[in-house]
Design an enzyme around this catalytic site. Sequence first.
Site, PDB file in Angstrom:
ATOM      1  N   VAL A  14       0.842  -1.213   0.000  1.00 12.39           N
ATOM      2  CA  VAL A  14       0.000   0.000   0.000  1.00 12.39           C
ATOM      3  C   VAL A  14       0.878   1.264   0.000  1.00 12.39           C
ATOM      4  CG1 VAL A  14      -1.838   1.235   1.187  1.00 12.39           C
ATOM      5  CG2 VAL A  14      -1.827  -1.261   1.188  1.00 12.39           C
ATOM      6  N   ALA A  43       9.575   6.686   5.514  1.00 10.33           N
ATOM      7  CA  ALA A  43      10.248   5.808   6.494  1.00 10.33           C
ATOM      8  C   ALA A  43       9.993   4.366   6.096  1.00 10.33           C
ATOM      9  CB  ALA A  43       9.713   6.063   7.897  1.00 10.33           C
ATOM     10  N   ARG A  45      12.007   0.232   6.293  1.00 17.61           N
ATOM     11  CA  ARG A  45      13.195  -0.589   6.580  1.00 17.61           C
ATOM     12  C   ARG A  45      13.512  -1.486   5.397  1.00 17.61           C
ATOM     13  NH1 ARG A  45      11.939  -2.384  12.605  1.00 17.61           N
ATOM     14  NH2 ARG A  45      12.233  -0.378  13.605  1.00 17.61           N
ATOM     15  N   LYS A 103      -7.094  -0.910   9.370  1.00 16.65           N
ATOM     16  CA  LYS A 103      -8.433  -1.216   9.932  1.00 16.65           C
ATOM     17  C   LYS A 103      -8.350  -1.811  11.321  1.00 16.65           C
ATOM     18  CE  LYS A 103      -6.740  -4.330   7.038  1.00 16.65           C
ATOM     19  NZ  LYS A 103      -6.647  -4.779   5.690  1.00 16.65           N
ATOM     20  N   GLU A 127     -10.150   6.216   5.053  1.00  9.78           N
ATOM     21  CA  GLU A 127     -10.971   5.665   3.955  1.00  9.78           C
ATOM     22  C   GLU A 127     -10.449   4.309   3.483  1.00  9.78           C
ATOM     23  OE1 GLU A 127     -13.903   7.131   2.103  1.00  9.78           O
ATOM     24  OE2 GLU A 127     -13.781   4.969   1.861  1.00  9.78           O
ATOM     25  N   LYS A 203     -13.408  -4.314   9.762  1.00 14.40           N
ATOM     26  CA  LYS A 203     -14.029  -3.368   8.820  1.00 14.40           C
ATOM     27  C   LYS A 203     -15.504  -3.142   9.155  1.00 14.40           C
ATOM     28  CE  LYS A 203     -10.772  -4.785   5.217  1.00 14.40           C
ATOM     29  NZ  LYS A 203     -10.530  -5.796   4.187  1.00 14.40           N
TER      30      LYS A 203
HETATM   31  N1  HSE Z   1      -6.523  -8.654   3.389  1.00 18.33           N
HETATM   32  C1  HSE Z   1      -7.465  -7.657   3.018  1.00 18.33           C
HETATM   33  C2  HSE Z   1      -8.448  -8.274   2.030  1.00 18.33           C
HETATM   34  C3  HSE Z   1      -6.749  -6.497   2.397  1.00 18.33           C
HETATM   35  O1  HSE Z   1      -8.175  -9.340   1.486  1.00 18.33           O
HETATM   36  O2  HSE Z   1      -9.519  -7.707   1.832  1.00 18.33           O
HETATM   37  C4  HSE Z   1      -7.580  -5.271   2.280  1.00 18.33           C
HETATM   38  O3  HSE Z   1      -8.015  -4.793   3.506  1.00 18.33           O
END
Ligand code: HSE
Length: 433
Positions: A14, A43, A45, A103, A127, A203
């Site tokens: 992401v 940032a 690693r 989330k 979001e 979620k």
């Molecule tokens: N692991 C989550 C999914 C990624 O498969 O929906 C997105 O939140």
Amino acid sequence: MKPVNVGICGLGTVGGGTFNTLTQNAQNIARRAGRDIVIAQVATRHPNPNVDTGSVAVTADVNDVINNPTIDIVVELIGGYTIAKDVVLGAIAQGKHVVTANKALIAVHGDEIFAAAEAKGVSVMYEAAVAGGIPIIKALREGLAANRIQWLAGIINGTGNFILTEMRDKGRDFADVLAEAQALGYAEADPTFDVEGIDAAHKLTILSSIAYGIPLQFERCYTEGISRITPQDVEFAEELGYRIKHLGISRQTADGIDLRVHPTMIPVARPIAKVDGVLNAVMVNGDAVGDTLYVGAGAGAGPTASAVVADIVDLARSIDAPASARVSHLAFNQIEDVQVMAMEDVETSYYLRIQALDQAGVLASVASILSERGINIEAIIQKEPKANDEYAQIILLTHRIVERTMNEAILAIEGLVSTVGSVTRIRVEHLNG
Ligand code: HSE
């Protein structure tokens, strides 16, 4: 206008997608925001081979970003509850706005984080935490603000939907599809979060709080995963005109909020039943608007980055406005502590699959257990034992009944000498008002 400076913490799937989207679409994004959005520091690693950070300053220490006085918005894309929480609270303490896709962090620690942000007059935007690229938070917090939300139901884990789709369409093995979802970057670091429903429960907790204006109550969400779904149940569901989807469901009832994640049989004719693969979909029913449906990619670099960048743009537009001009973190200025119902009190319809000896009277015994408890049967199929198998399968669909009563009935059926093993139970929802 002065540019807005962004610091990105985490450069994985992401983070990399966010860096690339902000860079590639910089001109278009600046036209929308009314000012340039500049990546001032990253940032990480672990370098991401899909990202060319060019002249952007890169550090291995997130504190460099948090304490960087030129940064206005800290973007937390590390995931998990530990470093991520320190980054978010640290950024807030420094008076910086935060954008996160996390989330788990919001569902579990959101109330504490939002309180800290409000005390500092900054915003935490999330979001990307729900349903990847679908702007469902924006829709619920703003677009549907006129409504009393009555219920919502969503396919909110892309990995789980991908697994169920591949099992149904290609007869693929559960573990094999999960490995592919991991390779594609869809699955969580711990994939049990996907297959056991924990990710979907995070979620759903967030969606329900902004739908009803209630505190985040992840610990009260009933959670059941897809790991016990068999190809046989997928096939019988289709035969009955239903499809099995892993849904997060919440409903405002007179007895409290119904909040649950579990495999669910839904009629094939519902548009959401046709949402396959890694796609997510959320149905929201509001008293003024009626049913609405939002569909799109729920995981992956581009879709999640799309949501992260939208939050950055939103903040860039309002960064000079007073905090009171921004939408409240959970959409409501007044949060009400409404009770979440115990699963035993929830009412739904059921699919039951019972393995039984192929002998006279079994069906009658099962039917009598159900009728004694007021459980009305909607449909019934009996399958003869297959070659080399001594057991018949009885498949039942019931009308709505409270879960406690169904639990009692299942125990009684499992206690019959003519039945074998556990009864498979899948809850059925019609999602029609
Ligand atoms: N692991 C989550 C999914 C990624 O498969 O929906 C997105 O939140």
